[in-house]
Design a protein around this motif. Sequence first.
Motif, PDB file in Angstrom:
ATOM      1  N   GLU A 182     -22.209  76.522  44.623  1.00  0.00           N
ATOM      2  CA  GLU A 182     -23.218  75.783  45.391  1.00  0.00           C
ATOM      3  C   GLU A 182     -24.341  76.703  45.856  1.00  0.00           C
ATOM      4  OE1 GLU A 182     -21.484  73.413  48.446  1.00  0.00           O
ATOM      5  OE2 GLU A 182     -20.037  72.481  47.087  1.00  0.00           O
TER       6      GLU A 182
ATOM      7  N   MET B 119     -26.623  77.048  43.041  1.00  0.00           N
ATOM      8  CA  MET B 119     -27.468  75.868  42.869  1.00  0.00           C
ATOM      9  C   MET B 119     -28.652  75.885  43.840  1.00  0.00           C
ATOM     10  SD  MET B 119     -26.017  74.431  40.389  1.00  0.00           S
ATOM     11  CE  MET B 119     -25.279  76.009  39.925  1.00  0.00           C
ATOM     12  N   ARG B 120     -28.392  76.312  45.069  1.00  0.00           N
ATOM     13  CA  ARG B 120     -29.494  76.407  46.038  1.00  0.00           C
ATOM     14  C   ARG B 120     -30.503  77.474  45.592  1.00  0.00           C
ATOM     15  NH1 ARG B 120     -29.396  73.500  50.322  1.00  0.00           N
ATOM     16  NH2 ARG B 120     -31.079  74.750  51.222  1.00  0.00           N
TER      17      ARG B 120
ATOM     18  N   VAL C  83     -27.298  70.443  48.485  1.00  0.00           N
ATOM     19  CA  VAL C  83     -26.871  70.239  47.093  1.00  0.00           C
ATOM     20  C   VAL C  83     -25.702  69.256  47.057  1.00  0.00           C
ATOM     21  CG1 VAL C  83     -25.853  71.366  45.071  1.00  0.00           C
ATOM     22  CG2 VAL C  83     -27.655  72.511  46.378  1.00  0.00           C
ATOM     23  N   THR C  84     -25.753  68.315  46.124  1.00  0.00           N
ATOM     24  CA  THR C  84     -24.678  67.331  45.969  1.00  0.00           C
ATOM     25  C   THR C  84     -23.789  67.732  44.801  1.00  0.00           C
ATOM     26  OG1 THR C  84     -26.105  65.557  46.797  1.00  0.00           O
ATOM     27  CG2 THR C  84     -24.130  64.899  45.575  1.00  0.00           C
ATOM     28  N   LYS C  85     -22.485  67.814  45.066  1.00  0.00           N
ATOM     29  CA  LYS C  85     -21.520  68.076  43.999  1.00  0.00           C
ATOM     30  C   LYS C  85     -21.038  66.735  43.467  1.00  0.00           C
ATOM     31  CE  LYS C  85     -17.370  70.754  42.929  1.00  0.00           C
ATOM     32  NZ  LYS C  85     -16.307  71.624  43.485  1.00  0.00           N
TER      33      LYS C  85
ATOM     34  N   ASN D 295     -16.630  68.016  39.467  1.00  0.00           N
ATOM     35  CA  ASN D 295     -16.226  69.422  39.470  1.00  0.00           C
ATOM     36  C   ASN D 295     -17.185  70.308  38.695  1.00  0.00           C
ATOM     37  OD1 ASN D 295     -13.961  69.054  41.053  1.00  0.00           O
ATOM     38  ND2 ASN D 295     -12.636  68.617  39.308  1.00  0.00           N
ATOM     39  N   ASN D 296     -17.902  69.725  37.739  1.00  0.00           N
ATOM     40  CA  ASN D 296     -18.797  70.534  36.910  1.00  0.00           C
ATOM     41  C   ASN D 296     -20.239  70.023  36.922  1.00  0.00           C
ATOM     42  OD1 ASN D 296     -18.015  68.175  35.502  1.00  0.00           O
ATOM     43  ND2 ASN D 296     -18.691  69.061  33.582  1.00  0.00           N
TER      44      ASN D 296
ATOM     45  N   TYR E 265     -23.730  69.251  39.367  1.00  0.00           N
ATOM     46  CA  TYR E 265     -24.416  69.457  40.644  1.00  0.00           C
ATOM     47  C   TYR E 265     -25.798  68.798  40.599  1.00  0.00           C
ATOM     48  CZ  TYR E 265     -20.855  72.892  41.835  1.00  0.00           C
ATOM     49  OH  TYR E 265     -19.666  73.514  42.113  1.00  0.00           O
TER      50      TYR E 265
ATOM     51  N   ILE F  30     -29.514  68.816  42.505  1.00  0.00           N
ATOM     52  CA  ILE F  30     -30.398  69.566  43.402  1.00  0.00           C
ATOM     53  C   ILE F  30     -31.610  68.695  43.716  1.00  0.00           C
ATOM     54  CG2 ILE F  30     -31.730  71.690  43.678  1.00  0.00           C
ATOM     55  CD1 ILE F  30     -29.984  72.858  41.372  1.00  0.00           C
TER      56      ILE F  30
ATOM     57  N   LYS G 111     -30.340  67.739  37.798  1.00  0.00           N
ATOM     58  CA  LYS G 111     -28.886  67.629  37.615  1.00  0.00           C
ATOM     59  C   LYS G 111     -28.437  68.656  36.582  1.00  0.00           C
ATOM     60  CE  LYS G 111     -26.946  64.115  35.418  1.00  0.00           C
ATOM     61  NZ  LYS G 111     -26.417  62.757  35.122  1.00  0.00           N
TER      62      LYS G 111
ATOM     63  N   THR H 120     -25.202  70.027  34.517  1.00  0.00           N
ATOM     64  CA  THR H 120     -23.840  69.716  34.091  1.00  0.00           C
ATOM     65  C   THR H 120     -23.297  70.885  33.282  1.00  0.00           C
ATOM     66  OG1 THR H 120     -24.398  67.348  33.961  1.00  0.00           O
ATOM     67  CG2 THR H 120     -22.385  68.071  32.848  1.00  0.00           C
TER      68      THR H 120
END
Length: 288
Positions: A35, A38-39, A59-61, A64-65, A67, A69, A145, A147
């Motif tokens: 995460e 991702m930020r 950030v939204t999960k 599991n794989n 994210y 932003i 997004k 993946t």
Amino acid sequence: MKTILAGTCLAIGLLAAVLLLTGSDSPPMAGEKAEIAMRNVGYRVLLAAGDSSSRVLPVTKVDNNIYLIRFENPLTFTTDTLVKVIHEALAPGINTKILPSAYVVNVMECTGNLVVYSYQMAGTEENTLVPCKGRDQPVGCYAIKITFERSTLLAVGKWKLGGLALTCLALAGFIFLRKAPTSNNEQKQPSTLSIGQFAFDLQNGMLKHKDEVIDLTAKEAKILTLFAKQPNMVLERDKLMKEVWEDEGVIVGRSLDMFVSKLRKKLQADPNVKITNVHGKGYKLEIG
């Protein structure tokens, strides 16, 4: 007797598989560190767009794989720069094996979830796909997004397993397959359905129209699947609502109307595809 033997061999074979997977050189993605990565992606995208003051939203999960932003303010980007910035931002996590090296990036509009740009990065050049280089995107509200590929490398060399385990796994599969052959009704269902000019990707919940990819929400995809499997046939409202909302315990009639309205907008690109209201009964997907 055959069933007992097959069951025993299957258990041994599965244990062997678990040991092999546990010995993988590719560790699972570390949640907090992923995460943070991702930020960092979001921060660098803003800097590349000339914005050093607005925020990257939490950030939204999604999975599991996967994210998502999002950004506080509208922004613009150039495709080449975006690819380079995201790759450089993810590089530390990939090099330390916190993140997989293969991933897909989708840039979506905030409203409607329409994909305005996407590309794929992979470990090999032939599997890497970066289209539309050098394109400037207009200022807009976008979400990114990412993946990551679900992959586990088997470190077989670390485990000196006896030949009995793998042989038993193969034997168990052979016995079960001979005992219960796959019938025509159990054959693998198609992963893509044609709806007029659209290709409906059932697995990923996406519509493809020419070069455009249209993302669908989970419920939109479920409703469209019911329509696509029975084109030009009336589907009763009660049946649709039961199929889509039964597991949630609460069924709201207006929710169905709202999702049908959203699907109509996403199908507008093909005038020969329509979802019509059959008064007093339900809806029908008409394909001319």
